[in-house]
Design a protein around this motif. Structure first.
Motif, PDB file in Angstrom:
ATOM      1  N   SER A   1     -16.497 -26.815 -15.822  1.00  0.00           N
ATOM      2  CA  SER A   1     -17.499 -27.882 -15.851  1.00  0.00           C
ATOM      3  C   SER A   1     -17.129 -28.971 -16.844  1.00  0.00           C
TER       4      SER A   1
ATOM      5  N   HIS B   1     -24.861 -31.967  -9.843  1.00  0.00           N
ATOM      6  CA  HIS B   1     -24.109 -30.712  -9.714  1.00  0.00           C
ATOM      7  C   HIS B   1     -24.720 -29.850  -8.620  1.00  0.00           C
TER       8      HIS B   1
ATOM      9  N   ARG C   1     -21.347 -21.779 -15.024  1.00  0.00           N
ATOM     10  CA  ARG C   1     -20.864 -23.122 -14.685  1.00  0.00           C
ATOM     11  C   ARG C   1     -22.004 -24.139 -14.786  1.00  0.00           C
TER      12      ARG C   1
ATOM     13  N   PHE D   1     -22.369 -27.193 -17.419  1.00  0.00           N
ATOM     14  CA  PHE D   1     -22.528 -28.560 -16.902  1.00  0.00           C
ATOM     15  C   PHE D   1     -23.666 -29.274 -17.630  1.00  0.00           C
TER      16      PHE D   1
ATOM     17  N   TYR E   1     -20.397 -32.868  -8.413  1.00  0.00           N
ATOM     18  CA  TYR E   1     -19.481 -31.781  -8.799  1.00  0.00           C
ATOM     19  C   TYR E   1     -20.020 -30.501  -8.178  1.00  0.00           C
TER      20      TYR E   1
ATOM     21  N   SER F   1     -19.758 -26.258  -6.915  1.00  0.00           N
ATOM     22  CA  SER F   1     -19.338 -24.959  -7.445  1.00  0.00           C
ATOM     23  C   SER F   1     -18.237 -24.301  -6.634  1.00  0.00           C
TER      24      SER F   1
ATOM     25  N   ASN G   1     -14.939 -27.316  -7.229  1.00  0.00           N
ATOM     26  CA  ASN G   1     -14.415 -26.235  -8.055  1.00  0.00           C
ATOM     27  C   ASN G   1     -13.531 -25.329  -7.206  1.00  0.00           C
TER      28      ASN G   1
END
Length: 349
Positions: free
Chosen positions: A175, A192, A205, A209, A255, A257, A285
């Protein structure tokens, strides 16, 4: 005296051959190839493994039986074979198991499966020597079963508090890497897409973040949870991007996961008539080859998934050979793989 090999028949490499070629003792080779190698330097371990592989050395089945009737088989339980993350982990586990003279079996913990009974049967019936459990979700019956069991096992990519046998990565660092990249490009409103609540890596995560977003002073850092698959990415992205009609999206970057979530999020962005990365940047990710072949190519945070699989096998084989269990964190840090899906807000790449 045994008969010499038939003419043209390849001669099987012996333990002493590996020891001679690697410049170490037979005892050292045995320790390394059987996982009892904690006192052996990493450089030596690597040299022994490479030498054994080059010579095609395989432990003799008769010697294995005399040593304790080991099956030299391990079982890996993953939550979903459709998740490409576990394909990479499984490859690392399989390769290291093979190097150590073990076979790695793979099982999927799909809904409705009595995983605890299935795995117990594997061990009780003598089919495997130990378990690699990547599906230790909260409330999983297998966790309670193994807590009171003498079966050698480790948890990987899922931490079970108090077990003392977790093999993990620096998930929080992923993150930080993602946010630093986006912040450096000028993004101040980053959303996120987290994983389902209660899954340890996803929770870590998400917390990292939020913590790092606060440290960077971001104007907005909303979080929406979703499944790790493409559909989860679509639904979460739509929730994060749907603002007032005709207004710019509430966030300028997402962003996710997982890689699958990122693919779904990219589809959701386009369904809203938005462009990537001019209107919304996307960073996922985990990194797999497909990330570089999407359009635009997807920026990712590459996690040491292969190394996680190998480290888990090392830890399990050590436990099988009597070494006390302990938590392991893979030392390889996440790496940012910058590609075309991220740019400055409103900028063309």
């Amino acid at each position: 005296m045994s008969d010499p090999p038939a003419l043209g028949q390849p001669v099987r490499a012996r333990l002493v051959d590996v020891a001679h070629a690697a410049g170490v003792s037979k005892a050292t080779v045995s320790k390394v190839l059987n996982g009892r190698d904690l006192s052996v330097r990493e450089e030596t371990r690597q040299r022994v493994r490479e030498t054994a592989r080059a010579l095609g050395y395989r432990p003799h089945s008769g010697a294995r039986a005399l040593a304790g009737a080991s099956t030299h088989a391990l079982a890996l339980l993953v939550p979903a074979l459709a998740n490409p993350t576990y394909v990479t982990i499984a490859r690392g586990a399989y390769q290291r198991a093979r190097e150590l003279g073990y076979l790695s079996l793979l099982a999927e913990d799909f809904d409705g499966q009595e995983a605890d009974e299935s795995f117990n049967d594997l061990v009780q019936e003598g089919r495997v020597d130990g378990l690699l459990v990547a599906s230790a979700r909260p409330g999983h019956p297998l966790v309670d079963t193994l807590r009171d069991s003498s079966v050698p096992h480790v948890f990987l990519n899922r931490s079970v508090e108090g077990s003392g046998r977790n093999v993990t990565m620096d998930v929080a660092r992923s993150s930080v890497a993602a946010l630093d990249h986006l912040h450096g490009l000028g993004h101040r409103a980053v959303g996120h897409i987290a994983g389902p609540p209660g899954i340890t890596p996803g929770d870590i995560r998400k917390d990292a973040f939020l913590r790092h977003a606060g440290k960077l002073g971001l104007d907005a850092a909303p979080v929406v949870s979703g499944d790790f698959d493409e559909d989860g990415g679509v639904s979460a992205a739509l929730r994060l991007l749907n603002g007032a009609p005709g207004a710019p999206p509430p966030v300028t970057a997402l962003y996710t996961s997982s890689l699958a979530q990122a693919i779904g999020a990219m589809g959701a962005i386009r369904s809203l008539g938005l462009r990537i990365p001019e209107d919304v940047s996307v960073i996922g990710n985990d990194d797999l080859p497909i990330a570089g072949h999407l359009w635009p190519p997807l920026t990712t945070v590459a996690m040491p998934l292969y190394e996680l699989g190998t480290a888990a096998v090392d830890a399990l084989v050590s436990a099988i050979n009597g070494t006390p269990a302990g938590d392991v964190v893979v030392p390889t840090e996440p790496r940012l793989m910058a590609r075309g899906s991220t740019s400055a807000p409103g900028a063309r790449p």
